[in-house]
Design a protein around this motif. Structure first.
Motif, PDB file in Angstrom:
ATOM      1  N   VAL B 222      29.990  -0.058  -5.468  1.00  0.00           N
ATOM      2  CA  VAL B 222      31.301  -0.305  -4.631  1.00  0.00           C
ATOM      3  C   VAL B 222      32.587  -0.606  -5.570  1.00  0.00           C
ATOM      4  O   VAL B 222      33.462  -0.386  -5.375  1.00  0.00           O
ATOM      5  N   LEU B 223      31.923  -1.385  -6.475  1.00  0.00           N
ATOM      6  CA  LEU B 223      33.011  -1.842  -7.442  1.00  0.00           C
ATOM      7  C   LEU B 223      33.202  -1.194  -8.588  1.00  0.00           C
ATOM      8  O   LEU B 223      34.413  -1.388  -9.361  1.00  0.00           O
ATOM      9  N   GLY B 224      32.809  -0.070  -8.830  1.00  0.00           N
ATOM     10  CA  GLY B 224      32.684   0.744  -9.857  1.00  0.00           C
ATOM     11  C   GLY B 224      32.368  -0.099 -11.356  1.00  0.00           C
ATOM     12  O   GLY B 224      33.104   0.122 -12.429  1.00  0.00           O
ATOM     13  N   ALA B 225      31.399  -0.893 -11.012  1.00  0.00           N
ATOM     14  CA  ALA B 225      30.878  -1.744 -12.188  1.00  0.00           C
ATOM     15  C   ALA B 225      29.820  -1.403 -12.895  1.00  0.00           C
ATOM     16  O   ALA B 225      29.064  -0.598 -12.581  1.00  0.00           O
ATOM     17  N   ALA B 226      29.795  -2.224 -13.982  1.00  0.00           N
ATOM     18  CA  ALA B 226      28.352  -1.771 -14.781  1.00  0.00           C
ATOM     19  C   ALA B 226      27.444  -2.896 -14.221  1.00  0.00           C
ATOM     20  O   ALA B 226      27.863  -3.896 -13.871  1.00  0.00           O
ATOM     21  N   THR B 227      26.134  -2.601 -14.392  1.00  0.00           N
ATOM     22  CA  THR B 227      25.212  -3.831 -14.076  1.00  0.00           C
ATOM     23  C   THR B 227      24.709  -4.608 -15.464  1.00  0.00           C
ATOM     24  O   THR B 227      24.574  -3.727 -16.460  1.00  0.00           O
ATOM     25  N   ALA B 228      24.342  -5.721 -15.293  1.00  0.00           N
ATOM     26  CA  ALA B 228      23.633  -6.258 -16.418  1.00  0.00           C
ATOM     27  C   ALA B 228      22.852  -7.484 -15.902  1.00  0.00           C
ATOM     28  O   ALA B 228      22.367  -7.498 -14.804  1.00  0.00           O
ATOM     29  N   CYS B 229      22.212  -8.145 -16.806  1.00  0.00           N
ATOM     30  CA  CYS B 229      21.342  -9.015 -16.310  1.00  0.00           C
ATOM     31  C   CYS B 229      20.997 -10.254 -17.407  1.00  0.00           C
ATOM     32  O   CYS B 229      21.599 -10.171 -18.571  1.00  0.00           O
ATOM     33  N   LEU B 308      28.462  -9.042   0.948  1.00  0.00           N
ATOM     34  CA  LEU B 308      29.764  -8.704   0.034  1.00  0.00           C
ATOM     35  C   LEU B 308      29.821  -7.405  -0.150  1.00  0.00           C
ATOM     36  O   LEU B 308      30.708  -6.586   0.019  1.00  0.00           O
ATOM     37  N   VAL B 309      28.563  -6.645   0.010  1.00  0.00           N
ATOM     38  CA  VAL B 309      28.644  -5.075  -0.003  1.00  0.00           C
ATOM     39  C   VAL B 309      29.473  -4.422   1.160  1.00  0.00           C
ATOM     40  O   VAL B 309      30.395  -3.666   1.009  1.00  0.00           O
ATOM     41  N   GLU B 310      29.128  -5.039   2.306  1.00  0.00           N
ATOM     42  CA  GLU B 310      29.728  -4.476   3.410  1.00  0.00           C
ATOM     43  C   GLU B 310      30.999  -4.833   3.345  1.00  0.00           C
ATOM     44  O   GLU B 310      32.082  -4.047   3.698  1.00  0.00           O
TER      45      GLU B 310
END
Ligand code: FAD
Ligand code: AMP
Lengths: 246, 320
Positions: B222-229, B308-310
């Motif tokens: 939804v945010l057009g973001a990259a994932t990290a950890c 938050l996604v909703e």
């Protein structure tokens, strides 16, 4: 195959960073020093070449006598010989010049250094060694095989990886992936005992002027307190209206 | 004399960091009373670099340079620096720029300072401010060489419009094969990378297991973001190593960093310090991360994240 692993002696990752002398010098007080994490991955890969392909592994550091325990630790992990170039490490260039001299003197086939050191984060020493010695260079290296005179290296790129073939001599800027975290070795008693009698050569530096000089250190300004949102709605509004990031 | 800047492109398209380095170069050129020349290797629409401040673009088109080649690229930039009599060369913090920078420094007998965060503090002597100790401190350093190479930290300066007209000039140099070749490139094209992302959604051991990453990926989407950890998450194989951020992983300099179920260990924080806005979602109000964050929610990720996604979906549809 002769391998040189360049070992940078850096503050432990948990160190609090402080400065002295009017913020012109790093404050060593109470700081634990370790093998730079990227170099530890490289050293461990070098042990693999030693055990599987009969490579001879030397380690080198540019630094004062205080770095010797770090070199001894590398010997305890399994390196055959250590070299300390007796000079306070100032800028990346002057360090690279010293290491390039060592490489030229002994004609190493492979030089394994780290992608960056976690103190000055220069990310420049390995590339400079390569260029000064006329070797090929692979940065952000996460995989390395050697077959005769030819190496296959995997390099991390933005969003993926790239596989390269290069003839030796080769210099790499290595990082995690060269080996896994679980492959790292803690020196055992036998290794520590052996390390005491392994050669640790001290070499005087050649002349090399620093190209850059640190004038002053600064610590980041302390940040304001966190704003806690009491609902997800409130968080979304804060990020939109106040932080303006969504 | 001019300020030379290397503008990274991919498949002909300039990266955002290219726009940022040109904007920065224009600032430096103004300080020195000179102009900006950009070097573009296989970039298209080169005249667009004028918008950010380049007066001239040296354009190299060469099919043999489609794959990045550090030695050849460094050689091109070196030749361009000589041709333009450049006193300052500006590079980005992209993987390719960091790869070629030390080679270029040796060839130009130039000092190189990476992770520079501000316009030069002074031009005589030439001093810059940059981060050291994994973002735990800054240093002000001085160049002792006639030619100076600056590596600009990502997202430190931003993109600025300068509206200059760029003269595009062909620049061709002979590249000799050098005994090193790219065998294969393995790259996900559909994912936002941590290096390019404006927003990064990162999760830690608090997520309990890899099977729970669906909601993290959805939030990123939804945010057009990259994932990290965090590091343990990649060490346990829950996520690929390329997502590990921190002092021993990748640095993140995004506009927004959302940390979910990450405690905020000093090594993790060192890698994300240069992100602008940090948000923490953690069920432990005592988690150290709250001390380093701008915004936070104390709560269970397993309820907060789906909500938050909703809400973000709703927000996006209203603000579209
Ligand atoms: C040499 C060295 C280098 C290192 N380098 C790095 C590095 O580069 N990057 C890095 O990340 N780490 C690094 N580390 C590891 C670091 O010290 C920490 O161990 C690590 O960052 C912790 O990861 P974590 O926050 O995911 O896990 P934990 O510390 O276990 O934290 C989990 C968090 O999740 C929260 N949580 C649990 N359940 C929930 C829930 N249901 N909802 C919300 N929150 C929940 C907990 O309150 C806790 O705060 C390094 C360590 C060493 C020794
Ligand atoms: N003083 C030093 N002695 C030996 N090797 C070093 C030294 N400084 C840097 N290196 C090597 O170069 C790599 C990159 O360092 P840097 O360019 O300082 O980020 C390190 O991971 C080491 O392998």
């Amino acid at each position: 195959m002769k391998i040189l692993v360049c070992i940078s002696h850096v503050p432990d990752t948990t160190s609090k960073i402080n400065f002295t002398d009017g913020d012109t010098k790093f404050d060593n007080n109470g700081v634990q020093f370790v093998i730079n994490p990227n170099d530890e991955f490289g050293l461990t890969r070098a042990m693999w070449f030693k055990e599987k392909q009969g490579a001879v592994v030397h380690v080198a550091n540019v630094g004062g006598p205080e770095t010797e325990p770090t070199l001894r630790k590398a010997l305890a992990i399994g390196a055959d010989e250590a070299i300390r170039i007796n000079m306070a490490a100032t800028d990346g260039y002057s360090v690279a010049v010293q290491l390039a001299e060592v490489v030229k003197d002994a004609a190493y086939d492979l030089v394994i250094a780290g992608r960056e050191s976690i103190d000055y984060n220069g990310g420049m020493v390995p590339g400079m060694i390569a260029q000064l010695t006329g070797a090929h260079f692979v940065n952000t290296c996460i995989g390395l095989e050697v077959d005769g005179n030819s190496a296959t290296a995997i390099r991390e790129i933005d969003g993926g990886k790239e596989t390269l073939k290069a003839s030796l001599p080769l210099v790499i800027g290595g990082q995690k992936g060269l080996v896994e975290e679980s492959d790292l070795r803690i020196p055992n008693m036998r290794g520590i005992m052996q390390a005491r009698t392994k050669p640790l050569h001290i070499k005087e530096p050649v002349t090399a002027e620093a190209e850059t000089t640190v004038d002053q250190f600064e610590k980041p300004t302390p940040r304001g307190a966190v704003k806690l949102a009491t609902s997800v709605d409130e968080l979304v509004q804060l990020l939109h209206n106040e932080a303006k990031v969504i | 004399m001019s300020v030379l800047v290397f503008t990274e492109s991919e498949e002909g398209k300039f990266k955002k960091i290219a726009q940022e380095v040109v904007s920065y170069a224009k600032g430096v050129a103004d300080q020195l009373g000179t102009t900006v020349t950009a070097v573009s290797i296989n970039g298209e629409h080169n005249e667009e670099l004028g918008k950010f401040g380049a007066s001239k673009v040296l354009m190299v088109s060469d099919d043999s340079l489609t794959n990045f080649n550090a030695e050849a690229y460094a050689e091109i930039i070196q030749q361009a620096a000589i041709k333009e009599n450049a006193q300052v060369v500006i590079l980005s913090s992209g993987a390719n720029s960091k790869f070629l920078a030390p080679l270029l420094a040796i060839e130009l007998k130039a000092g190189y300072i990476p992770n520079v965060t501000h316009l030069p503090v002074s031009s005589t002597p030439f001093k810059v401010r940059h981060t050291v100790f994994s973002n735990k401190a800054y240093a002000i350093s001085e160049f002792n060489t006639p030619i100076k190479i600056i590596g600009l930290a990502k997202n430190a300066f931003g993109v600025k419009e300068n509206n200059v007209t760029a003269a595009v000039e062909r620049f061709q140099i002979e590249i000799t094969a050098n005994g090193m070749e790219v065998v294969s490139v393995d790259k996900a094209t559909d994912k936002v990378t941590i290096a390019d992302a404006e927003i990064v959604v990162s999760a830690g051991r608090g997520m309990k297991g890899p099977e729970n990453w669906g909601m993290i990926e959805e939030l990123a989407k939804v945010l057009g973001a990259a994932t990290a950890c965090s590091k343990p998450v990649s060490d346990m194989g829950w996520r690929p190593h390329s997502e590990h951020v921190g002092q021993t992983g990748k640095p993140v300099a995004s506009n927004l960093y959302i940390a979910i179920g990450i405690s905020g260990a000093i090594q993790h924080l060192a890698g994300i310090n240069s992100s602008k806005v940090k948000v923490v979602i953690n069920n432990d109000p005592e988690a150290p991360f709250f001390k380093a964050a701008d915004y936070g929610i104390v709560g269970d990720a397993f309820t907060v994240v789906p909500e938050l996604v909703e809400k973000l979906k709703e927000f996006k549809s209203q603000n579209a």
